[in-house]
Scaffold this active site. Structure first.
Site, short mmCIF file in Angstrom:
data_model
loop_
_atom_site.label_atom_id
_atom_site.label_comp_id
_atom_site.label_asym_id
_atom_site.label_seq_id
_atom_site.Cartn_x
_atom_site.Cartn_y
_atom_site.Cartn_z
N ARG A 25 0.83 -1.20 0.00
CA ARG A 25 0.00 0.00 0.00
C ARG A 25 0.87 1.25 0.00
NH1 ARG A 25 -0.43 4.72 2.53
NH2 ARG A 25 0.03 3.66 4.49
N HIS B 48 6.26 3.66 13.22
CA HIS B 48 6.37 3.67 11.76
C HIS B 48 7.40 4.73 11.38
CE1 HIS B 48 4.21 3.59 7.63
NE2 HIS B 48 5.23 4.42 7.51
N HIS C 200 10.40 6.43 8.84
CA HIS C 200 10.97 6.60 7.51
C HIS C 200 12.47 6.82 7.64
CE1 HIS C 200 7.28 7.37 4.82
NE2 HIS C 200 6.86 6.81 5.94
N CYS D 212 7.31 10.22 0.83
CA CYS D 212 6.37 11.29 1.06
C CYS D 212 6.73 12.42 0.10
CB CYS D 212 6.46 11.76 2.51
SG CYS D 212 5.34 13.10 2.94
N ASN E 9 10.05 4.20 3.59
CA ASN E 9 9.99 3.62 4.93
C ASN E 9 11.29 2.88 5.22
OD1 ASN E 9 6.85 3.71 5.64
ND2 ASN E 9 7.06 3.19 3.48
#
Length: 325
Positions: free
Chosen positions: A36, A230, A232, A263, A272
């Site tokens: 995703r 989470h 990056h 992003c 990520n």
């Protein structure tokens, strides 16, 4: 003759900075978000059959949680316009939980047409007003109001809910985000019925000291929900931030195979943290993930070949450490 200055330095009583490593979690849960978060950031649309193939490779690697698609508006993110087809095409291995990203009540309604094909929903908003408006064109208060209704409906359908808070560690527009604001949003999500709250370092602004202090407080204020990190890797601190979170008891992380994702703001943002880098590090520290690293790397090689460019994962390039050589 020994150098007097060096000898004095050697006798200095420095604090034991590795003391907390002995108390790391014994096991860690990883949610793979590449299908995703990664695929939606690709400039070209990946064919549905290739998505299904890659998800199948990941699902047989030992990963137990995969975010496989999102029910966002197809005209906004055409890379994920085939959400229904992906869900219907993927196999459902026993013990593997599939999640989908849900932007709002309309997205949930679409997803519920395929309720038997997934287990969890991930719902998101930002911790800064500017980022939230640029991302979903709503204030934080408006997003929370809508998400509370969506969570209630998802919970009634028997779905496990994760609330994801973007830019939890810093916003590219506003800079530092007040920690109390982040925790206040998290508490609202938990009260609404979220079983899990994920804190996103959306543009890679976090540092290990900040992460450690953040989760020390988070564990006190949010004792009844699963806390997920989470990170990056935009500024190369992703795995260091993982270690800081681990040292404060966090045992749930999200990552993307190959270091996919990213992003659009700021320029130069990378993806990520790579799942294979995360798994390799954890295994080297005797933290169990249940994941077969070689199978995971094979999936990353497959997506690298499909995209036709080198990906950022270090273990994909160098291979895992082999202590038996």
């Amino acid at each position: 003759m020994a150098d007097a200055g060096l000898d004095a330095w050697a006798r200095t009583d420095f604090p034991n900075t590795l003391g907390s490593v002995s108390s790391l979690p014994k096991t860690v849960r990883i949610r793979e978000v590449g299908p995703r978060d990664g695929f939606q950031n690709e400039p070209d649309v990946i064919p549905t059959d290739e998505k299904v193939r890659l998800i199948g490779m990941l699902a047989t690697s030992g990963l137990r949680r995969l975010e496989v698609t999102s029910f966002v508006r197809p005209d906004v993110i055409p890379q994920l316009a085939d959400a229904e087809e992906v869900l219907e095409g993927i196999e459902r291995p026993e013990g593997v939980a599939y999640s989908v990203l849900i932007p709002n009540e309309k997205g949930l309604e679409r997803a519920l047409g395929h309720r038997e094909r997934f287990d969890e929903v991930n719902l998101f908003l930002s911790a800064s007003e500017t980022h939230n408006r640029k991302n979903v064109n709503r204030s934080i208060a408006e997003s929370l109001e809508g998400l509370e209704r969506t969570i209630a409906r998802a919970s009634a359908e028997g779905l496990r809910c994760e609330g994801v808070i973007a830019v939890s560690f810093g916003c590219p527009y506003e800079g530092e985000v007040p920690r109390d604001r982040v925790f206040g949003i998290a508490e609202r999500l938990a009260e609404a019925g979220c079983d899990e709250v994920g804190f996103g370092d959306t543009t890679g602004m976090a540092n290990p000291r900040q992460v450690g202090e953040f989760f020390a407080t988070a564990r006190e204020r949010l004792a009844r929900v699963e806390l997920t990190a989470h990170f990056h890797n935009t500024r190369g601190q992703g795995l260091a931030n993982v270690l800081a979170a681990l040292e404060h008891g966090v045992d749930s992380f999200e990552s993307a195979f190959g270091e996919l994702g990213g992003c659009p703001v700021p320029p130069g943002s990378t993806g990520n943290i790579a799942t294979e880098d995360l798994v390799s590090m954890l295994h080297e520290m005797d933290v169990d993930t249940g994941i077969d690293l070689e199978r995971l790397i094979a999936a990353s090689r497959a997506v690298q070949e499909l995209l036709g460019r080198p990906l950022g994962a270090h273990v994909l390039r160098a291979g895992p450490v082999d202590w038996h050589r």
